[in-house]
Design an enzyme around this catalytic site. Sequence first.
Site, mmCIF file in Angstrom:
data_model
loop_
_atom_site.group_PDB
_atom_site.id
_atom_site.type_symbol
_atom_site.label_atom_id
_atom_site.label_comp_id
_atom_site.label_asym_id
_atom_site.label_seq_id
_atom_site.Cartn_x
_atom_site.Cartn_y
_atom_site.Cartn_z
ATOM 1 N N LYS A 1 2.235 -3.395 7.330
ATOM 2 C CA LYS A 1 2.509 -3.576 5.894
ATOM 3 C C LYS A 1 3.965 -3.191 5.590
ATOM 4 C CE LYS A 1 0.077 -4.631 3.014
ATOM 5 N NZ LYS A 1 -0.294 -5.982 2.486
ATOM 6 N N THR B 1 0.831 -1.209 0.000
ATOM 7 C CA THR B 1 0.000 0.000 0.000
ATOM 8 C C THR B 1 0.864 1.257 0.000
ATOM 9 O OG1 THR B 1 -1.449 1.285 1.456
ATOM 10 C CG2 THR B 1 -0.127 -0.366 2.520
ATOM 11 N N ASP B 2 0.290 2.346 -0.498
ATOM 12 C CA ASP B 2 0.999 3.637 -0.433
ATOM 13 C C ASP B 2 1.050 4.176 1.003
ATOM 14 O OD1 ASP B 2 -1.686 4.363 -0.130
ATOM 15 O OD2 ASP B 2 -1.675 5.866 -1.728
ATOM 16 N N GLU B 3 0.252 3.573 1.910
ATOM 17 C CA GLU B 3 0.202 4.105 3.275
ATOM 18 C C GLU B 3 1.523 3.923 4.017
ATOM 19 O OE1 GLU B 3 -3.512 3.419 5.335
ATOM 20 O OE2 GLU B 3 -4.577 3.110 3.453
ATOM 21 N N TYR C 1 -1.835 -0.546 10.979
ATOM 22 C CA TYR C 1 -1.983 -1.203 9.665
ATOM 23 C C TYR C 1 -0.775 -0.913 8.782
ATOM 24 C CZ TYR C 1 -3.332 -1.577 4.756
ATOM 25 O OH TYR C 1 -3.333 -1.851 3.405
#
Length: 367
Positions: free
Chosen positions: A164, A134-136, A160
Amino acid sequence: MPRLLVTGGAGFIGANFVHYWLKEHPADRLVVLDALTYAGNLASLTPAEGNPLYRFVKGDIGDQALVERLLVEEALDTVVNFAAESHVDRSIAGPDPFVTTNVVGTHALLKAARGVWLEGPLAGRPHRFHHVSTDEVYGSLGPDDPPFTETTPYAPNSPYSASKAASDHLVRAYHHTYGLSVTTSNCSNNYGPYQFPEKLIPLVLINILHGRPLPIYGDGRNIRDWLYVEDHCRGIELILQQGRAGGVYNIGGNNEWTNIDIVRYLCGIVDALLADDPTLAARFPAAPPSRGGSAESLITFVKDRAGHDRRYAIDPTRSREELGYQPQESFASGIAKTVEWYLSHEPWWRAVMDGSYRQWLREQYGA
Ligand code: NAD
Ligand code: TYD
């Protein structure tokens, strides 16, 4: 001919990927491994049932022995790892499963791949481990910051995104240290069919249809870069076909929206559909537009999410230049398809929401 293990294939993006792959590569073997957590839904895989090249296995990516057995008995050469705990709000309420699945589970998957593909019965054959991220992991952008590139330093802010990020580092390390052939994609927010209605877009759609409040966290000015899910699947396909071993690719939609603008946009679409179609209005009598009002009347500002990232945006240069990747769906066309899908798949989301599907699963699998 690739032989794929798709983990998390009963979830939102995984199920879309399974359907995309079986359509585009009808001769490939495809095995889904999914633990069927609350977010996994066998009904999302119904269109694949009956295809002799498709197989579903209920199981955990943390079960290294199971993964090793599947890789060997099916002679699989490709892993696409979607399996994860994926909802930020749940990670704030209870981070443990995020560490268990996203970090420890991904590590078990890597150990299985290494054991079988580098040191075991399939050693020496071409293989690929693709990790869906994810870009997060890059953290939060200010309004004038340039978008995330693949070299933006990691700065995850939620349990989260931290879990990741940890899994991304393990994937990288297995390439660097052991020579496992890996690729990683860091994608922006997805939307489309089969998305669990705890995420913003399906939650808003379904709440409008029930006449329930549309909760907007904080001031609603947080920004996400939205991508239609099939465009994400197409990006992963290109990475599997052309990505460099060890390569990291950002996938984004060139499509930044504030949350409040997205919600207003969705309200406008549902207002128009229900006003124009008395049958639809009769199906959803509690929706304000069915009674001559606007769905915008349901918008409710609520307490902000803890640590809420302000803005995500993707610089797509590498995936465009190295892979020729471009999203094909515009936001208008992708949202229109999504709204149409939810309106025509009421049994899918009603079952997810009323828990009867969970009950059925318990009866079927003792889950
Ligand atoms: P999802 O929550 O809809 O689905 C996750 C799936 O993984 C479910 O089917 C669940 O049953 C399964 N699963 C969970 N734990 C498991 C375990 N231990 N073993 C096997 N299966 C397990 O998630 P999603 O939105 O489809 O996201 C898929 C992947 O894409 C995730 O890795 C997520 O981080 C990433 N991602 C998601 C988005 C997005 O907008 N949804 C954006 C970028 C990246
Ligand atoms: P979400 O769909 O949970 O994805 P993510 O947190 O991974 O970006 O949320 C998208 C944005 O919408 C995020 O800024 C949080 C916000 N949001 C709300 O304002 N209200 C809601 O009810 C939800 C679920 C999200």
